[in-house]
Every structure is written in C-alpha cells, then in structure tokens.
Scaffold this motif. Structure first.
Motif, mmCIF file in Angstrom:
data_model
loop_
_atom_site.group_PDB
_atom_site.id
_atom_site.type_symbol
_atom_site.label_atom_id
_atom_site.label_comp_id
_atom_site.label_asym_id
_atom_site.label_seq_id
_atom_site.Cartn_x
_atom_site.Cartn_y
_atom_site.Cartn_z
ATOM 1 N N TYR A 83 0.827 -1.200 0.000
ATOM 2 C CA TYR A 83 0.000 0.000 0.000
ATOM 3 C C TYR A 83 0.862 1.251 0.000
ATOM 4 C CZ TYR A 83 -3.084 3.731 1.476
ATOM 5 O OH TYR A 83 -3.768 4.914 1.540
ATOM 6 N N MET A 84 0.445 2.232 -0.814
ATOM 7 C CA MET A 84 1.053 3.561 -0.788
ATOM 8 C C MET A 84 -0.068 4.567 -0.987
ATOM 9 S SD MET A 84 3.950 5.291 -3.227
ATOM 10 C CE MET A 84 4.594 6.916 -2.830
ATOM 11 N N GLY A 85 -0.248 5.462 -0.038
ATOM 12 C CA GLY A 85 -1.329 6.418 -0.177
ATOM 13 C C GLY A 85 -1.331 7.444 0.931
ATOM 14 N N PRO A 86 -2.232 8.429 0.829
ATOM 15 C CA PRO A 86 -2.292 9.527 1.804
ATOM 16 C C PRO A 86 -3.088 9.184 3.057
ATOM 17 C CG PRO A 86 -3.892 9.903 0.069
ATOM 18 C CD PRO A 86 -3.161 8.639 -0.310
ATOM 19 N N TYR A 97 -3.862 -5.291 5.776
ATOM 20 C CA TYR A 97 -3.890 -3.974 6.408
ATOM 21 C C TYR A 97 -5.257 -3.746 7.045
ATOM 22 C CZ TYR A 97 0.092 -2.916 3.287
ATOM 23 O OH TYR A 97 1.282 -2.925 2.618
ATOM 24 N N ASN A 98 -5.274 -2.820 8.005
ATOM 25 C CA ASN A 98 -6.583 -2.345 8.420
ATOM 26 C C ASN A 98 -7.145 -1.470 7.302
ATOM 27 O OD1 ASN A 98 -4.883 -0.151 8.709
ATOM 28 N ND2 ASN A 98 -5.643 0.462 10.698
ATOM 29 N N ALA A 99 -8.470 -1.411 7.204
ATOM 30 C CA ALA A 99 -9.095 -0.549 6.205
ATOM 31 C C ALA A 99 -8.945 0.898 6.649
ATOM 32 C CB ALA A 99 -10.561 -0.925 6.027
ATOM 33 N N ASN A 100 -9.391 1.820 5.817
ATOM 34 C CA ASN A 100 -9.305 3.237 6.161
ATOM 35 C C ASN A 100 -9.973 3.487 7.511
ATOM 36 O OD1 ASN A 100 -9.703 6.109 6.269
ATOM 37 N ND2 ASN A 100 -9.417 6.179 4.062
ATOM 38 N N LEU A 116 -4.057 7.625 -7.037
ATOM 39 C CA LEU A 116 -3.101 8.733 -7.059
ATOM 40 C C LEU A 116 -1.691 8.288 -7.425
ATOM 41 C CD1 LEU A 116 -4.196 10.604 -3.806
ATOM 42 C CD2 LEU A 116 -4.582 11.345 -6.160
ATOM 43 N N THR A 117 -1.442 7.004 -7.540
ATOM 44 C CA THR A 117 -0.100 6.494 -7.806
ATOM 45 C C THR A 117 0.015 5.970 -9.233
ATOM 46 O OG1 THR A 117 -0.656 4.272 -7.032
ATOM 47 C CG2 THR A 117 0.145 5.829 -5.384
ATOM 48 N N LYS A 118 1.250 5.835 -9.698
ATOM 49 C CA LYS A 118 1.474 5.303 -11.048
ATOM 50 C C LYS A 118 1.183 3.813 -11.122
ATOM 51 C CE LYS A 118 4.833 8.558 -12.985
ATOM 52 N NZ LYS A 118 6.202 8.690 -13.580
ATOM 53 N N GLN A 119 1.432 3.111 -10.020
ATOM 54 C CA GLN A 119 1.149 1.677 -9.964
ATOM 55 C C GLN A 119 0.067 1.445 -8.919
ATOM 56 O OE1 GLN A 119 4.996 -0.192 -9.202
ATOM 57 N NE2 GLN A 119 5.310 -0.476 -11.380
ATOM 58 N N TYR A 120 -0.967 0.744 -9.316
ATOM 59 C CA TYR A 120 -2.096 0.518 -8.432
ATOM 60 C C TYR A 120 -2.511 -0.943 -8.527
ATOM 61 C CZ TYR A 120 -3.464 2.394 -12.977
ATOM 62 O OH TYR A 120 -3.505 2.700 -14.309
ATOM 63 N N PRO A 121 -3.180 -1.456 -7.500
ATOM 64 C CA PRO A 121 -3.560 -2.872 -7.513
ATOM 65 C C PRO A 121 -4.638 -3.154 -8.549
ATOM 66 C CG PRO A 121 -4.529 -1.763 -5.622
ATOM 67 C CD PRO A 121 -3.604 -0.777 -6.262
ATOM 68 N N SER A 122 -4.606 -4.348 -9.104
ATOM 69 C CA SER A 122 -5.670 -4.757 -10.029
ATOM 70 C C SER A 122 -6.832 -5.384 -9.273
ATOM 71 C CB SER A 122 -5.135 -5.747 -11.070
ATOM 72 O OG SER A 122 -4.755 -6.971 -10.461
ATOM 73 N N ARG A 306 -16.721 -1.234 14.352
ATOM 74 C CA ARG A 306 -16.657 -1.732 12.974
ATOM 75 C C ARG A 306 -15.227 -2.159 12.707
ATOM 76 N NH1 ARG A 306 -15.293 0.026 7.677
ATOM 77 N NH2 ARG A 306 -16.758 -0.613 6.031
ATOM 78 N N SER A 307 -15.044 -3.356 12.151
ATOM 79 C CA SER A 307 -13.703 -3.854 11.889
ATOM 80 C C SER A 307 -13.654 -4.495 10.510
ATOM 81 C CB SER A 307 -13.287 -4.873 12.954
ATOM 82 O OG SER A 307 -11.945 -5.269 12.780
ATOM 83 N N VAL A 308 -12.902 -3.860 9.611
ATOM 84 C CA VAL A 308 -12.746 -4.342 8.247
ATOM 85 C C VAL A 308 -11.270 -4.310 7.892
ATOM 86 C CG1 VAL A 308 -13.283 -3.924 5.806
ATOM 87 C CG2 VAL A 308 -15.048 -3.577 7.543
ATOM 88 N N PHE A 309 -10.804 -5.357 7.206
ATOM 89 C CA PHE A 309 -9.405 -5.463 6.789
ATOM 90 C C PHE A 309 -9.339 -5.534 5.262
ATOM 91 C CE2 PHE A 309 -9.831 -7.187 11.032
ATOM 92 C CZ PHE A 309 -8.803 -6.541 11.710
ATOM 93 N N VAL A 310 -8.169 -5.230 4.735
ATOM 94 C CA VAL A 310 -8.020 -5.146 3.291
ATOM 95 C C VAL A 310 -6.687 -5.739 2.852
ATOM 96 C CG1 VAL A 310 -6.984 -2.846 3.383
ATOM 97 C CG2 VAL A 310 -8.178 -3.559 1.324
ATOM 98 N N SER A 311 -6.672 -6.280 1.625
ATOM 99 C CA SER A 311 -5.440 -6.787 1.034
ATOM 100 C C SER A 311 -5.426 -6.394 -0.425
ATOM 101 C CB SER A 311 -5.350 -8.305 1.165
ATOM 102 O OG SER A 311 -4.123 -8.796 0.657
ATOM 103 N N LEU A 312 -4.248 -6.008 -0.928
ATOM 104 C CA LEU A 312 -4.102 -5.510 -2.295
ATOM 105 C C LEU A 312 -3.238 -6.470 -3.107
ATOM 106 C CD1 LEU A 312 -3.208 -1.826 -1.317
ATOM 107 C CD2 LEU A 312 -5.491 -2.815 -1.624
ATOM 108 N N CYS A 313 -3.634 -6.680 -4.368
ATOM 109 C CA CYS A 313 -2.911 -7.601 -5.245
ATOM 110 C C CYS A 313 -2.591 -6.935 -6.561
ATOM 111 C CB CYS A 313 -3.737 -8.867 -5.496
ATOM 112 S SG CYS A 313 -4.218 -9.749 -3.998
ATOM 113 N N LYS A 314 -1.408 -7.234 -7.100
ATOM 114 C CA LYS A 314 -1.015 -6.669 -8.383
ATOM 115 C C LYS A 314 -1.868 -7.233 -9.508
ATOM 116 C CE LYS A 314 3.801 -5.644 -7.240
ATOM 117 N NZ LYS A 314 5.224 -5.848 -7.577
#
Length: 314
Positions: A83-86, A97-100, A116-122, A306-314
């Motif tokens: 993850y890369m973000g503001p 990761y934890n969600a926002n 906002l990034t050049k590379q983002y998850p699919s 509230r508890s939500v988790f997240v995972s990002l994949c290329k």
C-alpha cells in the motif's frame, strides 16, 4: 464441492449481470479452510466470474481473523501490492492492512484504490470481522457504467473533460492522524528531505508538482488528466472528480485550463454514483473481492464498533 449462488437484497443488475456476484458454501457452516480449498480448486473459474461481474462476495465461510484472511488471499496466488497512499494504514499481519480508519461518522467517497499512484492494484479484497451496528456499509459501483451514463446524460461535459483534462490538488496532513487524508508528506514518501520528496512524487505518484507549506503540509498538483481510462477494452471512470476528503480545502479541482468544473456536470456525476452504487451490508466473516480496475468503493458513515481489513494484489 461447488459454490452455491447467493442473492443480496441490495444487489443490482447491469448489462444483464448481477453486481456483485454472491457465492455461498453448499453446507450450512462454511469455514476458512473450505473457502481456501475451493479457491485453490477453482481459481480459473473465479477469475472468469470476476471478469464478468467485477465484484464477488463470499458469504457463509466464517472467516474470523486477519490471519485466516491472509490464507484466503494467498489461495488466489496473486502477487502482493504494497500500500502507498495519503491514508494511514497499519499492516496487521503479512499482506493484510486495516481498512481506512477515518472517523466512522464520515463518508469516504467513491474511488479506485491507489488512483493517485502510477502503480495501483488490479484487485482488492476485504474482510469484515465486526459489522457496524448501524451503517458502515462498503459501497461499490461499476465505473464503466458511470462512463456510459455520463456520456448519455451529459455528453458535452464528458467531451470537454476528455479534451481539456482536469486538474486537482491533494493537500496532505501536517501531523499524522486517522483523517481520510491523514498522512504527512514525510510519511507518504518516506523521506524528510524536500528535494528527495519531489523526486519520489514524480516517480511514484505521477503528479506535476509539489508545493510545501509552512505549516508542514504539502500540496500535490495533478493534471491535466483524463479521468476516463481504458482497461482491456473497457472505458472506466478511474479518477474521481469530486473531493476525496471530508475537508473541502484538502482537494480542489478544475478543467485543465484552470476554469471551474460546472456545477451541473458535478451534480450529474454525483447523482449517477448514487444511482448505480450498491451498499454492501456486511455480515461477520464476509470476504469481498473487487476488480480495482473496474470498481470504485467507499464507506458509509457508521456507529462503532466496525472492523474491516483489506489486502491488495497486483
């Protein structure tokens, strides 16, 4: 064992396809172990389902922790996307990761992850271990439907937007917090040096410039950009033209020539988002898979916990 097609009261149908596609186990009490096994056996089929429906909700498998969620994610055999973000996020276990964690009373607007990034998850996966007692739905929408409806309802605006592009500024926090845009530029770019920060922002974010403010915040300037992008022959509304932050001063937009976006265009855009979105009413143990190149997501205001988790994949 086969998946059983489920149904949500809130689901919608676009171009003859249900959104999202809900898959249940064929037994009453599904388990993480069963879901992992079924994913491993049916990866190719699930990929085709995702390509058709853009979103899959796995319900009834009782995934109960970030560690179990990681097993589900790894069963798909997709490469991890860091993850890369503001937004401040904490990796709670490998790949998860934890969600926002923005204050629950705030609405998080629709967006594609890491736009906002050049590379983002699919692809992006969510796990809910604690639904909110009120609100807190993860709202999703198909971005190609947004394009088609915008072109039908307000074609002149879409044409002008594609021709001129649009500019926007994102202002970072000056102190790390759990706000929607709660990361400082130093944390965002992993450096305290302004020269190096500018270099990294051009390389990784694709913004035009960075302006450092006396209060310790920074403004990243993007554009002119076309908010509509094409992936595998599908035109999607990839970059939102409405503010991402709860603070109006944190995001500013205009046409590429500096003229303001017309209120009619913005209101039409917002109305279309409201019409085509599906609010996923979480149940404990739900796992949701989204095609991040086709689907925007957001979060409705909620009451804790509230508890939500997240995972990002290329």
């Amino acid at each position: 064992m086969e998946f059983i097609e489920g149904k949500l009261n809130e689901e919608k149908v676009f171009e003859g396809l249900v959104f999202p596609k809900t898959l249940n186990p064929s037994i009453c009490n599904g388990t993480t172990e069963l879901l992992v096994k079924m994913i491993e056996e049916k990866r190719e089929w699930l990929s085709e389902i995702l390509k058709l429906h853009n979103a899959i909700l796995f319900r009834g498998f009782n995934v109960s922790s970030p560690e179990e969620f990681r097993q589900v994610v790894e069963a798909f055999d997709w490469e991890e996307m860091p993850y890369m973000g503001p937004t401040n996020r904490v990796m709670v276990t490998n790949r998860i990761y934890n969600a926002n964690e923005a204050p629950l009373h705030q609405f998080i607007n629709f967006h594609h992850e890491m736009f906002l990034t050049k590379q983002y998850p699919s692809k992006i996966l969510f796990l809910c271990t604690q639904p909110s007692p009120e609100g807190g739905e993860t709202c999703i929408l198909p971005s190609h439907i947004v394009v088609s409806k915008m072109e039908k309802e307000i074609p002149e605006f879409v044409s002008e937007l594609e021709k001129k592009g649009f500019m926007f500024k994102i202002k970072t926090a000056n102190v790390n917090s759990n706000a929607i845009l709660g990361t400082t530029w130093k944390s965002y770019l992993n450096t305290e040096d302004e020269v190096e920060a500018k270099k990294r922002s051009m390389e990784k974010l694709g913004c035009n410039s960075v302006e450092f403010n006396e209060d310790g915040s920074a403004e990243f300037v993007y554009g002119p950009l076309n908010p509509i992008r094409e992936f595998e022959g599908k035109r999607v509304w990839f970059i939102p033209i409405v503010r991402h932050s709860a603070n109006k001063k944190d995001t500013r937009t205009s046409f590429g020539d500096g003229t303001p976006l017309p209120s009619k265009g913005l209101e039409t855009y917002k109305n279309i988002l409201d019409k085509v979105c599906v609010d996923i009413k979480w149940e404990k143990g739900d796992v949701m898979l989204l095609d991040n190149l086709s689907v925007q997501h957001g979060r409705r205001p909620a009451k804790p916990p509230r508890s939500v988790f997240v995972s990002l994949c290329k």
